[in-house]
Design a protein around this motif. Structure first.
Motif, PDB file in Angstrom:
ATOM      1  N   PRO A 316      17.851   1.956 -49.652  1.00  0.00           N
ATOM      2  CA  PRO A 316      16.673   2.238 -50.514  1.00  0.00           C
ATOM      3  C   PRO A 316      16.784   2.280 -52.019  1.00  0.00           C
ATOM      4  N   GLY A 317      16.427   1.427 -52.663  1.00  0.00           N
ATOM      5  CA  GLY A 317      16.525   1.354 -54.330  1.00  0.00           C
ATOM      6  C   GLY A 317      17.803   0.737 -54.439  1.00  0.00           C
ATOM      7  N   PHE A 318      18.741   0.299 -53.492  1.00  0.00           N
ATOM      8  CA  PHE A 318      20.115  -0.035 -53.714  1.00  0.00           C
ATOM      9  C   PHE A 318      20.386  -1.063 -54.904  1.00  0.00           C
ATOM     10  N   GLY A 319      19.498  -2.132 -54.947  1.00  0.00           N
ATOM     11  CA  GLY A 319      19.551  -3.090 -56.199  1.00  0.00           C
ATOM     12  C   GLY A 319      20.658  -4.059 -55.835  1.00  0.00           C
ATOM     13  N   ASP A 320      21.873  -4.135 -56.002  1.00  0.00           N
ATOM     14  CA  ASP A 320      22.934  -5.033 -55.982  1.00  0.00           C
ATOM     15  C   ASP A 320      23.006  -5.500 -54.772  1.00  0.00           C
ATOM     16  N   LEU A 321      22.660  -6.504 -54.340  1.00  0.00           N
ATOM     17  CA  LEU A 321      22.940  -6.909 -52.992  1.00  0.00           C
ATOM     18  C   LEU A 321      24.568  -7.479 -52.685  1.00  0.00           C
ATOM     19  N   ASP A 322      25.126  -7.880 -53.730  1.00  0.00           N
ATOM     20  CA  ASP A 322      26.623  -8.159 -53.542  1.00  0.00           C
ATOM     21  C   ASP A 322      27.242  -6.987 -53.045  1.00  0.00           C
ATOM     22  N   LYS A 323      26.969  -6.061 -53.864  1.00  0.00           N
ATOM     23  CA  LYS A 323      27.482  -4.560 -53.970  1.00  0.00           C
ATOM     24  C   LYS A 323      27.093  -3.987 -52.415  1.00  0.00           C
ATOM     25  N   ALA A 324      26.071  -4.374 -52.041  1.00  0.00           N
ATOM     26  CA  ALA A 324      25.686  -3.745 -50.867  1.00  0.00           C
ATOM     27  C   ALA A 324      26.455  -4.237 -49.630  1.00  0.00           C
ATOM     28  N   ARG A 325      26.520  -5.658 -49.835  1.00  0.00           N
ATOM     29  CA  ARG A 325      27.573  -6.164 -48.624  1.00  0.00           C
ATOM     30  C   ARG A 325      28.912  -5.547 -48.805  1.00  0.00           C
ATOM     31  N   ASP A 326      29.612  -5.234 -49.904  1.00  0.00           N
ATOM     32  CA  ASP A 326      30.799  -4.962 -50.220  1.00  0.00           C
ATOM     33  C   ASP A 326      30.757  -3.484 -49.547  1.00  0.00           C
ATOM     34  N   PHE A 327      29.868  -2.539 -49.547  1.00  0.00           N
ATOM     35  CA  PHE A 327      29.994  -1.170 -49.249  1.00  0.00           C
ATOM     36  C   PHE A 327      29.726  -1.087 -47.699  1.00  0.00           C
ATOM     37  N   VAL A 328      28.937  -1.952 -47.277  1.00  0.00           N
ATOM     38  CA  VAL A 328      28.584  -2.137 -45.682  1.00  0.00           C
ATOM     39  C   VAL A 328      29.731  -2.335 -44.675  1.00  0.00           C
ATOM     40  N   THR A 329      30.475  -3.137 -45.318  1.00  0.00           N
ATOM     41  CA  THR A 329      31.897  -3.632 -44.738  1.00  0.00           C
ATOM     42  C   THR A 329      32.638  -2.231 -44.538  1.00  0.00           C
ATOM     43  N   PRO A 330      33.096  -1.347 -45.114  1.00  0.00           N
ATOM     44  CA  PRO A 330      33.876  -0.247 -44.758  1.00  0.00           C
ATOM     45  C   PRO A 330      33.044   0.608 -44.228  1.00  0.00           C
ATOM     46  N   LEU A 331      31.637   0.900 -44.366  1.00  0.00           N
ATOM     47  CA  LEU A 331      30.867   1.722 -43.523  1.00  0.00           C
ATOM     48  C   LEU A 331      31.008   1.134 -41.951  1.00  0.00           C
ATOM     49  N   GLY A 332      30.762  -0.093 -42.017  1.00  0.00           N
ATOM     50  CA  GLY A 332      31.057  -0.730 -40.422  1.00  0.00           C
ATOM     51  C   GLY A 332      32.283  -0.096 -39.752  1.00  0.00           C
ATOM     52  N   GLY A 333      33.291  -0.189 -40.491  1.00  0.00           N
ATOM     53  CA  GLY A 333      34.856   0.024 -40.226  1.00  0.00           C
ATOM     54  C   GLY A 333      34.888   1.650 -39.886  1.00  0.00           C
ATOM     55  N   ALA A 334      33.969   2.585 -40.533  1.00  0.00           N
ATOM     56  CA  ALA A 334      34.163   3.870 -40.511  1.00  0.00           C
ATOM     57  C   ALA A 334      33.736   4.507 -39.262  1.00  0.00           C
ATOM     58  N   ASN A 335      33.012   3.752 -38.053  1.00  0.00           N
ATOM     59  CA  ASN A 335      32.863   4.152 -37.001  1.00  0.00           C
ATOM     60  C   ASN A 335      32.095   5.220 -36.662  1.00  0.00           C
ATOM     61  N   ALA A 347      20.331  -7.706 -48.112  1.00  0.00           N
ATOM     62  CA  ALA A 347      21.642  -8.279 -48.698  1.00  0.00           C
ATOM     63  C   ALA A 347      22.190  -9.229 -47.519  1.00  0.00           C
ATOM     64  N   PHE A 348      21.863  -8.968 -46.161  1.00  0.00           N
ATOM     65  CA  PHE A 348      22.302  -9.896 -45.191  1.00  0.00           C
ATOM     66  C   PHE A 348      21.209 -10.894 -44.717  1.00  0.00           C
ATOM     67  N   ALA A 349      20.437 -11.210 -45.436  1.00  0.00           N
ATOM     68  CA  ALA A 349      19.448 -12.298 -45.144  1.00  0.00           C
ATOM     69  C   ALA A 349      20.019 -13.530 -44.792  1.00  0.00           C
ATOM     70  N   GLY A 350      19.636 -13.989 -43.717  1.00  0.00           N
ATOM     71  CA  GLY A 350      20.347 -15.215 -43.016  1.00  0.00           C
ATOM     72  C   GLY A 350      21.691 -15.274 -42.973  1.00  0.00           C
ATOM     73  N   ASP A 351      22.434 -13.971 -42.629  1.00  0.00           N
ATOM     74  CA  ASP A 351      23.688 -13.720 -42.426  1.00  0.00           C
ATOM     75  C   ASP A 351      23.824 -12.448 -41.348  1.00  0.00           C
ATOM     76  N   THR A 352      23.218 -12.622 -40.181  1.00  0.00           N
ATOM     77  CA  THR A 352      22.928 -11.348 -39.363  1.00  0.00           C
ATOM     78  C   THR A 352      24.363 -11.627 -38.577  1.00  0.00           C
ATOM     79  N   GLU A 353      24.985 -12.715 -38.454  1.00  0.00           N
ATOM     80  CA  GLU A 353      26.124 -12.709 -37.673  1.00  0.00           C
ATOM     81  C   GLU A 353      27.298 -11.826 -38.433  1.00  0.00           C
ATOM     82  N   ARG A 354      27.294 -11.918 -39.591  1.00  0.00           N
ATOM     83  CA  ARG A 354      28.433 -11.168 -40.618  1.00  0.00           C
ATOM     84  C   ARG A 354      27.990  -9.587 -40.363  1.00  0.00           C
ATOM     85  N   LEU A 355      26.637  -9.194 -40.353  1.00  0.00           N
ATOM     86  CA  LEU A 355      26.113  -7.934 -40.354  1.00  0.00           C
ATOM     87  C   LEU A 355      26.581  -7.305 -38.688  1.00  0.00           C
TER      88      LEU A 355
END
Ligand SMILES: NC(=O)C1=CN([C@@H]2O[C@H](COP(=O)(O)OP(=O)(O)OC[C@H]3O[C@@H](n4cnc5c(N)ncnc54)[C@H](O)[C@@H]3O)[C@@H](O)[C@H]2O)[C@H](O)CC1
Ligand SMILES: [K+]
Length: 487
Positions: A316-335, A347-355
């Motif tokens: 919600p209102g995050f804005g920076d899509l590059d930063k969103a991808r950078d943040f989701v990576t550690p969130l994914g690993g936080a289990n 931030a993951f448009a066209g890149d669902t495989e990465r998500l």
């Protein structure tokens, strides 16, 4: 004898239920007579002043229901005119046709007259292609004359599986259906094309009204056993610490809405993770919601070492899509459970495989796309006309190993294991800026309190709708959080 008001049964499955009822010794003609009686009763109940009952009968059992309704309406003194085709010989519909006195005229012979009420018994569960030009012209004539339509089972032209018209389709004022609803009765535009729904018992035993496909309406039975208990001994950390990621200086409101919703939805603590440049502005708005300055993915990585952080909402209102991808990576690993909404999805448009690759293992990701966000993530699924909204949500859930909350007036909640629920009761005024932010916060709070993702999403959508009902049609998203209440 029963109806199943929560299961959603595809038309093909309904046919199997019919067959099972008949095989169990319940005559098919008895089912048809009961169906036709409910149709006749609906016409008499809602149109006592009608002058003529115009019955359009198709070649199959939908038409058979129409012949039964025609006979019963005629027996009750109504001036009945039947149009259409004679049913195929030998079946229940042929018997219903034979039992109904009077002739059947070609569809083209109907000339609308004031006081007409149409019973649409052309096609129901058996519709498998667009209606032909003759029927399309008839539908246009009915629309032009504004003749009220009572549809049998489904408005002719509407797919009971997808809720999409296959071509021309009646707009019904009432739809009388039997035993269980079909997805097309709840999915849009099907629900709008059906008008007022009447689910009727035609004598099929409850034990036979089952589906091999776990689709239902969104209902309390899906989540009641998993709702957070109001435990007086609980301290705030036990009720879960929710983290909501804030946007930049001028776009912090969406995250505040999600954070406020999270507190109202029962999270013990909510912290706004804010970029350094926005901390002071956010601080002027916050009271019970705490705040932490998080500048980079490294900052976040270090903070994630705190096991008390129970669930996260980013988007919600995050804005920076590059930063969103950078943040989701550690969130994914936080289990731990994560809700991605808005920019967290874009931030993951066209890149669902990465998500999807960030959230392997136990399902802990919930995504909450509206139509546009879904299309940006899953263009191929969105473009396939054969797929229903349920099919699309399920396919996306499998691709991402996530629970998908595919928002709209017919929100579909789907899990990777195939479970799906359609939420049809939300008030239309929830379609307002910020409403999705509130939903993300509610689901995040339920996850922070330990609910499993699918159940938290179903319950969150229900809580969101009920908050909208309480807030009333003049509401804005800011009015919603105080109206959030436990289910
Ligand atoms: N338990 C129940 O729900 C009961 C349902 N009943 C009614 O039966 C119909 C389903 O009947 P069915 O014969 O399978 O199909 P339809 O009557 O809907 O369609 C007839 C036939 O028409 C052909 N067809 C399909 N699409 C088109 C088209 N666009 N143009 C021309 N022809 C088309 C196709 O061959 C179909 O088979 C259900 O809806 C209920 O109304 C029972 O009467 C009672 C129990
Ligand atoms: K129909």
């Amino acid at each position: 004898m029963a109806i199943n008001a929560i299961l959603l049964v595809n038309p093909s499955t309904m046919g199997k239920i019919d067959a099972a009822a008949i095989a169990s010794g319940i005559g098919g003609y008895g089912l048809m007579q009961a169906a036709g009686a409910h149709v006749a009763a609906c016409v008499l109940r809602y149109y006592p002043a009608m002058v003529r009952a115009i019955i359009f009968c198709g070649p199959g059992n939908n038409g058979g229901d129409g012949h039964v309704a025609a006979r019963l309406l005629a027996e009750s003194g109504v001036d009945v005119c039947r149009y259409g085709v004679e049913p195929r010989p030998g079946g229940d519909a042929a018997r219903a046709h034979a039992d109904c006195p009077g002739k059947i005229l070609p569809l083209a012979d109907w000339c609308p007259e004031p006081g007409d009420v149409i019973v649409d018994a052309l096609f129901g569960a058996g519709l498998d292609r667009p209606v032909n030009d003759e029927v399309a012209a008839l539908i246009e004539r009915a629309k032009a004359a504004e003749t009220p339509v009572v549809a049998v089972d489904l408005p002719s032209g509407l797919s009971g599986r997808t809720g999409q018209p296959t071509g021309a389709c009646f707009q019904a004022c009432h739809t009388v259906t039997f035993a269980a609803l079909k997805p097309g009765h709840l999915l849009m535009p099907g629900r709008a094309l059906c008008g007022e729904m009447h689910l009727c018992d035609i004598g099929i035993p409850a034990r036979l009204i089952t589906g091999d496909d776990p689709i239902s309406c969104n209902h309390a039975g899906l989540y009641n056993d998993y709702l957070p208990a109001a435990d007086p001994a609980q301290h705030k950390y036990k009720r879960g610490h929710l983290v909501v990621f804030s946007g930049r200086l001028i776009s912090g409101g969406a995250a505040r809405l999600a954070a406020s919703a999270g507190l109202h939805a029962g999270a013990g603590l909510v912290t706004l993770a804010t970029p350094p440049g926005a901390v002071m502005v956010q601080a002027t708005h916050l009271t019970a919601v705490m705040q932490r300055s998080v500048k980079s993915a490294d900052d976040l990585d270090q903070w994630l070492e705190d096991p008390r952080l129970a669930a996260f909402v980013l988007g919600p209102g995050f804005g920076d899509l590059d930063k969103a991808r950078d943040f989701v990576t550690p969130l994914g690993g936080a289990n731990r459970p994560v809700v991605l909404d808005a920019d967290g999805l874009s931030a993951f448009a066209g890149d669902t495989e990465r998500l999807g690759g960030l959230f392997l293992g136990e399902t802990r990701l919930v995504i909450t796309p509206h139509e546009g966000e879904f299309r940006r993530l899953f263009a191929e699924l969105s473009d396939d006309p054969q797929l229903s909204k349920i099919d699309r949500a399920r396919a996306a859930a499998k691709i991402l190993n996530a629970v998908v909350v595919y928002k709209g007036p017919d929100t579909v909640i789907a899990a990777p294991d195939g479970r799906a629920a359609v939420n049809a009761g939300a008030p239309p005024w929830l379609a307002t800026a910020g409403s999705g932010d509130v939903l993300a916060g509610i689901i995040g709070a339920l996850l922070a309190q330990g609910m499993p993702p699918f159940e938290a999403s179903c319950a969150g959508v229900a809580m969101h709708g009920q908050a909208g009902d309480r807030a009333g049609r003049a509401m804005t998203a800011e009015d919603l959080p105080p109206h959030i209440a436990p289910l």
